[in-house]
Motif scaffolding. Sequence first.
Motif, PDB file in Angstrom:
ATOM      1  N   GLU A 196       0.824  -1.205   0.000  1.00 13.83           N
ATOM      2  CA  GLU A 196       0.000   0.000   0.000  1.00 13.83           C
ATOM      3  C   GLU A 196       0.862   1.259   0.000  1.00 13.83           C
ATOM      4  O   GLU A 196       1.993   1.271   0.482  1.00 13.83           O
ATOM      5  CB  GLU A 196      -0.913   0.006   1.233  1.00 13.83           C
ATOM      6  CG  GLU A 196      -1.939  -1.111   1.257  1.00 13.83           C
ATOM      7  CD  GLU A 196      -2.824  -1.041   2.487  1.00 13.83           C
ATOM      8  OE1 GLU A 196      -2.772  -0.009   3.193  1.00 13.83           O
ATOM      9  OE2 GLU A 196      -3.558  -2.004   2.747  1.00 13.83           O
ATOM     10  N   LYS A 197       0.298   2.317  -0.556  1.00 13.63           N
ATOM     11  CA  LYS A 197       0.956   3.617  -0.524  1.00 13.63           C
ATOM     12  C   LYS A 197       0.973   4.125   0.911  1.00 13.63           C
ATOM     13  O   LYS A 197       0.006   3.973   1.656  1.00 13.63           O
ATOM     14  CB  LYS A 197       0.201   4.599  -1.422  1.00 13.63           C
ATOM     15  CG  LYS A 197       0.895   5.928  -1.647  1.00 13.63           C
ATOM     16  CD  LYS A 197       2.065   5.792  -2.589  1.00 13.63           C
ATOM     17  CE  LYS A 197       2.675   7.154  -2.903  1.00 13.63           C
ATOM     18  NZ  LYS A 197       3.861   7.041  -3.794  1.00 13.63           N
ATOM     19  N   PHE A 198       2.106   4.692   1.297  1.00 18.54           N
ATOM     20  CA  PHE A 198       2.235   5.159   2.676  1.00 18.54           C
ATOM     21  C   PHE A 198       1.203   6.250   2.963  1.00 18.54           C
ATOM     22  O   PHE A 198       1.081   7.234   2.233  1.00 18.54           O
ATOM     23  CB  PHE A 198       3.648   5.690   2.921  1.00 18.54           C
ATOM     24  CG  PHE A 198       3.842   6.252   4.296  1.00 18.54           C
ATOM     25  CD1 PHE A 198       3.991   5.410   5.386  1.00 18.54           C
ATOM     26  CD2 PHE A 198       3.864   7.624   4.504  1.00 18.54           C
ATOM     27  CE1 PHE A 198       4.161   5.923   6.657  1.00 18.54           C
ATOM     28  CE2 PHE A 198       4.037   8.146   5.773  1.00 18.54           C
ATOM     29  CZ  PHE A 198       4.183   7.294   6.858  1.00 18.54           C
ATOM     30  N   ASP A 199       0.460   6.050   4.037  1.00 15.32           N
ATOM     31  CA  ASP A 199      -0.568   6.996   4.474  1.00 15.32           C
ATOM     32  C   ASP A 199      -0.253   7.385   5.912  1.00 15.32           C
ATOM     33  O   ASP A 199      -0.348   6.553   6.821  1.00 15.32           O
ATOM     34  CB  ASP A 199      -1.954   6.357   4.384  1.00 15.32           C
ATOM     35  CG  ASP A 199      -3.071   7.334   4.735  1.00 15.32           C
ATOM     36  OD1 ASP A 199      -2.769   8.490   5.110  1.00 15.32           O
ATOM     37  OD2 ASP A 199      -4.254   6.936   4.642  1.00 15.32           O
TER      38      ASP A 199
ATOM     39  N   PHE B  79      11.385   3.146   9.248  1.00 13.92           N
ATOM     40  CA  PHE B  79      12.637   3.372   8.522  1.00 13.92           C
ATOM     41  C   PHE B  79      12.333   3.423   7.029  1.00 13.92           C
ATOM     42  O   PHE B  79      11.238   3.050   6.584  1.00 13.92           O
ATOM     43  CB  PHE B  79      13.653   2.257   8.824  1.00 13.92           C
ATOM     44  CG  PHE B  79      13.210   0.904   8.366  1.00 13.92           C
ATOM     45  CD1 PHE B  79      13.576   0.415   7.110  1.00 13.92           C
ATOM     46  CD2 PHE B  79      12.432   0.088   9.189  1.00 13.92           C
ATOM     47  CE1 PHE B  79      13.163  -0.830   6.685  1.00 13.92           C
ATOM     48  CE2 PHE B  79      12.029  -1.159   8.763  1.00 13.92           C
ATOM     49  CZ  PHE B  79      12.384  -1.627   7.506  1.00 13.92           C
ATOM     50  N   HIS B  80      13.306   3.887   6.254  1.00 12.45           N
ATOM     51  CA  HIS B  80      13.230   3.924   4.797  1.00 12.45           C
ATOM     52  C   HIS B  80      14.371   3.080   4.233  1.00 12.45           C
ATOM     53  O   HIS B  80      15.472   3.039   4.793  1.00 12.45           O
ATOM     54  CB  HIS B  80      13.342   5.355   4.272  1.00 12.45           C
ATOM     55  CG  HIS B  80      12.186   6.229   4.661  1.00 12.45           C
ATOM     56  ND1 HIS B  80      12.093   6.841   5.890  1.00 12.45           N
ATOM     57  CD2 HIS B  80      11.069   6.594   3.967  1.00 12.45           C
ATOM     58  CE1 HIS B  80      10.989   7.549   5.952  1.00 12.45           C
ATOM     59  NE2 HIS B  80      10.339   7.418   4.789  1.00 12.45           N
TER      60      HIS B  80
ATOM     61  N   CYS C 110       4.756   0.686   1.214  1.00 13.68           N
ATOM     62  CA  CYS C 110       5.128  -0.085   2.404  1.00 13.68           C
ATOM     63  C   CYS C 110       5.583  -1.479   1.962  1.00 13.68           C
ATOM     64  O   CYS C 110       4.805  -2.206   1.333  1.00 13.68           O
ATOM     65  CB  CYS C 110       3.947  -0.191   3.356  1.00 13.68           C
ATOM     66  SG  CYS C 110       3.265   1.405   3.886  1.00 13.68           S
ATOM     67  N   PHE C 111       6.823  -1.835   2.289  1.00 16.25           N
ATOM     68  CA  PHE C 111       7.322  -3.137   1.848  1.00 16.25           C
ATOM     69  C   PHE C 111       7.476  -4.135   2.995  1.00 16.25           C
ATOM     70  O   PHE C 111       7.636  -5.338   2.753  1.00 16.25           O
ATOM     71  CB  PHE C 111       8.670  -2.978   1.121  1.00 16.25           C
ATOM     72  CG  PHE C 111       9.808  -2.598   2.006  1.00 16.25           C
ATOM     73  CD1 PHE C 111      10.648  -3.574   2.557  1.00 16.25           C
ATOM     74  CD2 PHE C 111      10.072  -1.271   2.310  1.00 16.25           C
ATOM     75  CE1 PHE C 111      11.705  -3.228   3.368  1.00 16.25           C
ATOM     76  CE2 PHE C 111      11.129  -0.924   3.126  1.00 16.25           C
ATOM     77  CZ  PHE C 111      11.950  -1.897   3.659  1.00 16.25           C
TER      78      PHE C 111
ATOM     79  N   VAL D 278       9.289   1.905   4.656  1.00 17.07           N
ATOM     80  CA  VAL D 278       8.831   2.573   3.437  1.00 17.07           C
ATOM     81  C   VAL D 278       9.960   2.567   2.414  1.00 17.07           C
ATOM     82  O   VAL D 278      11.139   2.777   2.749  1.00 17.07           O
ATOM     83  CB  VAL D 278       8.380   4.019   3.739  1.00 17.07           C
ATOM     84  CG1 VAL D 278       7.845   4.696   2.483  1.00 17.07           C
ATOM     85  CG2 VAL D 278       7.314   4.025   4.833  1.00 17.07           C
ATOM     86  N   VAL D 279       9.583   2.337   1.163  1.00 18.32           N
ATOM     87  CA  VAL D 279      10.553   2.309   0.071  1.00 18.32           C
ATOM     88  C   VAL D 279      10.988   3.728  -0.263  1.00 18.32           C
ATOM     89  O   VAL D 279      10.154   4.635  -0.398  1.00 18.32           O
ATOM     90  CB  VAL D 279       9.950   1.633  -1.173  1.00 18.32           C
ATOM     91  CG1 VAL D 279      10.939   1.683  -2.336  1.00 18.32           C
ATOM     92  CG2 VAL D 279       9.546   0.207  -0.859  1.00 18.32           C
TER      93      VAL D 279
END
Length: 229
Positions: free
Chosen positions: A180-183, A191-192, A203-204, A225-226
């Motif tokens: 999903e797209k980070f919300d 972390f990224h 989100c991975f 998060v990527v």
Amino acid sequence: MLQRSLFRASRQAARSVQQPIQPAAFATIRQQAGARAAPAFRWYSDAAPAAEAKPTENAEEAKPDEVARLKEAVEKKEQDIIAKQDKYLRSIADYRNLQERTRREVAAAKDFAIQRFARDLIESVDDLDRALQNVPTDKLTPENPDLVTLYEGLKLTDLILINSLKRHGLQRFDPSIESEKFDPNKHEAVFHAPMKDKNDGTCFITQQKGFLLNKRVLRAAKVGVVKNS
């Protein structure tokens, strides 16, 4: 002489009394008595009495200042009516807004009455989920029937518990399953990291799953998060 005169007069009176009354005299007496005793009649006409002519009164013309005063009074009354009507409509609108706000507050109180209880309960759900994740899958073989039975029992318990919570509006979600797209309203970035096969801002990985209570975030999911650039 005097005695003789009196004697003669008395004899004449006696003769007149002894003479019978003639029938004609009786008829005359009866007619006179009937005329005196006849009842008197008063006749009235059936025609309606003539209406009395009312004198026509000339209407007095209103004075200009009186007309102006009446117009001013009418305008004032109209303004009062408009003001009261506006106040009435505002009161109705305020009352309806109060009803709607009260309805929402009652519904929210009903929907989120178990919020504190749910916060305490999800910790136990997390422990059960971590226990399932820490079971080595390579050990789930027929050679370890006890471990397989324990794992399946924990998994069934987790499924029953999640379904029970869902019936009461508590739902668990994992944003990394579908990338999903980070919300920021639902996710907490821990972390990224760069991921070549993932899009930026997705989100991975999920370190801690999130929970929704009646579609409201009870706890945000902790995710990685990527970030490729």
